[in-house]
Design an enzyme around this catalytic site. Structure first.
Site, short mmCIF file in Angstrom:
data_model
loop_
_atom_site.label_atom_id
_atom_site.label_comp_id
_atom_site.label_asym_id
_atom_site.label_seq_id
_atom_site.Cartn_x
_atom_site.Cartn_y
_atom_site.Cartn_z
N ILE A 49 -50.99 -14.36 11.80
CA ILE A 49 -51.41 -12.69 11.54
C ILE A 49 -51.84 -12.22 12.66
O ILE A 49 -51.69 -11.13 13.30
CB ILE A 49 -52.33 -12.68 10.34
CG1 ILE A 49 -51.73 -13.28 8.99
CG2 ILE A 49 -52.87 -11.30 10.32
CD1 ILE A 49 -52.75 -13.35 7.94
N GLY A 89 -47.18 -8.25 -4.98
CA GLY A 89 -48.51 -9.01 -4.49
C GLY A 89 -48.56 -8.71 -2.98
O GLY A 89 -48.18 -7.73 -2.56
N THR A 90 -49.26 -9.76 -2.31
CA THR A 90 -49.64 -9.69 -0.88
C THR A 90 -48.37 -9.29 0.05
O THR A 90 -48.50 -8.52 0.76
CB THR A 90 -50.57 -10.92 -0.70
OG1 THR A 90 -51.89 -10.90 -1.39
CG2 THR A 90 -51.01 -10.71 0.93
N HIS A 131 -19.12 -19.60 19.15
CA HIS A 131 -19.57 -19.35 20.70
C HIS A 131 -18.90 -17.83 20.89
O HIS A 131 -17.84 -17.35 20.31
CB HIS A 131 -18.75 -20.28 21.64
CG HIS A 131 -18.76 -19.78 23.00
ND1 HIS A 131 -20.21 -20.05 23.60
CD2 HIS A 131 -18.10 -19.35 23.96
CE1 HIS A 131 -20.03 -19.84 24.97
NE2 HIS A 131 -18.72 -19.33 24.94
N SER A 165 -53.62 -14.56 -3.02
CA SER A 165 -54.80 -15.01 -2.39
C SER A 165 -55.15 -13.62 -1.49
O SER A 165 -54.57 -12.52 -1.71
CB SER A 165 -54.63 -15.79 -0.92
OG SER A 165 -53.66 -15.26 -0.21
N HIS A 179 -42.28 -17.69 0.65
CA HIS A 179 -41.09 -18.36 0.17
C HIS A 179 -41.31 -19.86 -0.39
O HIS A 179 -40.95 -20.37 -1.10
CB HIS A 179 -39.99 -18.42 1.42
CG HIS A 179 -40.52 -18.90 2.63
ND1 HIS A 179 -41.33 -18.20 3.45
CD2 HIS A 179 -40.57 -20.15 3.09
CE1 HIS A 179 -41.71 -18.63 4.65
NE2 HIS A 179 -41.16 -20.12 4.45
#
Length: 523
Positions: A225, A79-80, A502, A186, A375
């Site tokens: 973006i 997908g995208t 630390h 989308s 996600h």
């Protein structure tokens, strides 16, 4: 040259592997499922239309439940996110970020490093890095589907209007499934008046190909973006002009974080901006020969305010659902601006206002508009499968984090401070606020990266974390602890007593949690 007239989630084959044996790996694309229900009533238990991160996550979890699964990929596995979004853009940011670091002589000298000569880069090499990464991740996704026994149908899935049916757009064959999940994703939104040629005027799809590095580029929109690409372009030597329709630059970000971002990501770079204006007309040019013309009008009065000529223009004005021509109307599904209405269980509703549940049909990801993040889509896909399997599940979207991978990074979970103030007043609780500083963090100082802050918003009465906003080195990694705290209902008092390594950047959050709880001892 200026012309002026006025989550990804990378899934491995065993990411959601079931504990029981699921049978041999499927060697090739199937026409009919070999893993149908025992009674043979349907071709698949679950049919998934779309194969982005959301559809892929749903498919893997479906197989983990022992459900026969068909994925209608539409020729776009990944997908995208994988092919035209999160993955290749991070490759561009990684490469251009190295260029920025190596050109920053004062920073390197402070670390005792000297770089002699000019720092050079290969535009094509950077573009190839992005393309190769996308192809590699896409291959991983394809292999994981096949390895777990999913049936991949190459065509796009289209609803026929009959319950339990999906038609393959390539062959016309109709498949049946007990449950159907819509995951079409989308596409970039291009405003009226903007002419895109994907060469000199382009969306994020064209920008990711990095066909050239313009001397002066206008970016229409200053969200995630647009900000990320301004980072890429300025690192590679471009000048950038943001064109933002709303009154403030970076309008969707927490205001305090946005002010810090303006100082760190805009003010000291070759970037300027126009706010409160529309790019009413954008006309493509010819690279190296003819400029791109952008006519701007006032967002309120619609009067012409300025026309500029630039080498290129990128359209970063958001995204719209890819739900056209997939048979939604035939199923009685009314959309708003292309978005499909769903309830908390991801079940599709007939309409947004007082809609009724359409049995056995779910919609996940960008197409439902709840949260347009990869996600989040994957989480929704897994949630839909849980509900299909009879285990009620609801995604807590208030605990889903987000990140902008600029240098330095920005990340957040929960509402902005402005939104949280309104929530507290409406719901009757008192908003608390504490901060941690990168400037006081030993690891950040060792890196010479002391700019940035973390802000924790919490309920004073209970100590529960409402939201966290971070800008600084590796902010995208630091936000996960905070998102987990929101999801688990962990209080700042509990967090303040958890030991942080630390010296690490995580102590920026430790400082903020301890400050919120009134506990001393942070590094």
């Amino acid at each position: 040259m200026r012309f002026t007239t006025a989550f990804l989630i990378i899934a491995c084959a065993n990411a959601f592997a079931p504990t029981n044996h699921m049978g041999p790996a499927t060697p090739s694309v199937h026409v009919n499922s070999a893993l149908s229900m025992a009674d043979g009533e349907f071709d698949f238990d679950v049919a998934i239309i779309g194969c982005g991160v959301g559809g892929h996550g749903a498919a893997l979890h479906s197989r983990a439940q022992g459900l026969s699964t068909g994925v209608f990929a539409g020729g776009d596995v990944g997908g995208t996110c994988v092919n035209r979004g999160c993955v290749p853009s991070k490759a561009l940011l990684a490469a251009s970020g190295r260029v920025r670091e190596m050109k920053d002589s004062p920073h390197l000298e402070s670390l005792g490093i000297e770089v002699e000569g000019e720092v050079k880069y290969s535009r094509q090499g950077i573009a190839d890095h992005a393309k190769n990464l996308a192809n590699r991740v896409k291959g991983n996704l394809e292999n994981s589907l096949v390895g777990l026994g999913c049936d991949v149908v190459e065509g796009r899935g289209i609803l026929t209007g009959n319950p339990h049916e999906v038609k393959d757009s390539l062959t016309g064959k109709v498949y049946t499934a007990k449950d159907i999940i819509l995951a079409p994703g989308s596409i970039p939104f291009v405003p009226p008046g903007v002419e895109v040629d994907e060469k000199t005027v382009y969306t994020s799809d064209g920008a990711l190909e990095l066909q050239h590095v313009p001397e002066w580029v206008a970016i229409i929109g200053s969200g995630y973006i647009g900000l990320e690409f301004s980072d890429v372009y300025t690192a590679l030597g471009s000048e950038v002009t943001f064109i933002e329709a709303l009154p403030n630059i970076m309008p969707t970000f927490d205001r305090e974080i946005a002010k810090q971002a303006e100082r760190l990501l805009i003010r000291d770079r070759p970037i300027d901006y126009r706010t409160g204006v529309f790019a009413a007309e954008v006309t493509p040019g010819i690279p190296g020969e003819k400029p791109v013309t952008i006519k701007m009008i006032d967002a309120n009065t619609k009067e012409h305010v300025e026309t500029i000529e630039v080498d290129a223009a990128m359209v970063a004005t958001g995204r719209v659902p890819n739900t056209k021509d997939m048979g939604l109307e035939d199923m009685g599904i009314e959309t708003q601006r292309g978005f499909v209405a769903v309830n908390e269980k991801m079940q599709v509703l007939t309409k947004h206002e007082d809609g009724e549940v359409i049995p056995n049909v779910y919609c996940i990801g960008d197409a439902n508009g709840k949260m347009m993040l990869a996600h989040a889509a994957s989480a929704q896909g897994i949630s839909a499968i849980e509900n299909i399997a009879g285990r009620e599940h609801i995604v807590d979207h208030s605990a889903v984090p987000a990140a902008c991978f600029t240098h330095p990074e920005i990340s957040m979970v929960g509402p902005t401070e402005e939104q949280a103030i309104e929530m507290a007043e409406k719901e009757g609780w008192t908003l608390g606020k504490s901060q941690g500083s990168f400037r006081a963090n030993s690891k950040a100082l060792a890196e010479g990266e002391g700019n940035g802050m973390a802000k924790v918003l919490f309920k004073k009465e209970t100590g529960h974390v409402v939201a966290v906003h971070i800008i600084g080195l590796h902010a995208a990694d630091l936000i996960q602890e905070c998102a987990n705290a929101v999801a688990a209902g962990t209080t700042v008092q509990e967090l303040s007593m958890m030991v942080h390594t630390h010296p690490t950047l995580s102590e920026v959050m430790d400082e903020a949690f301890k400050s919120a709880a009134g506990v001393g001892g942070g590094h």
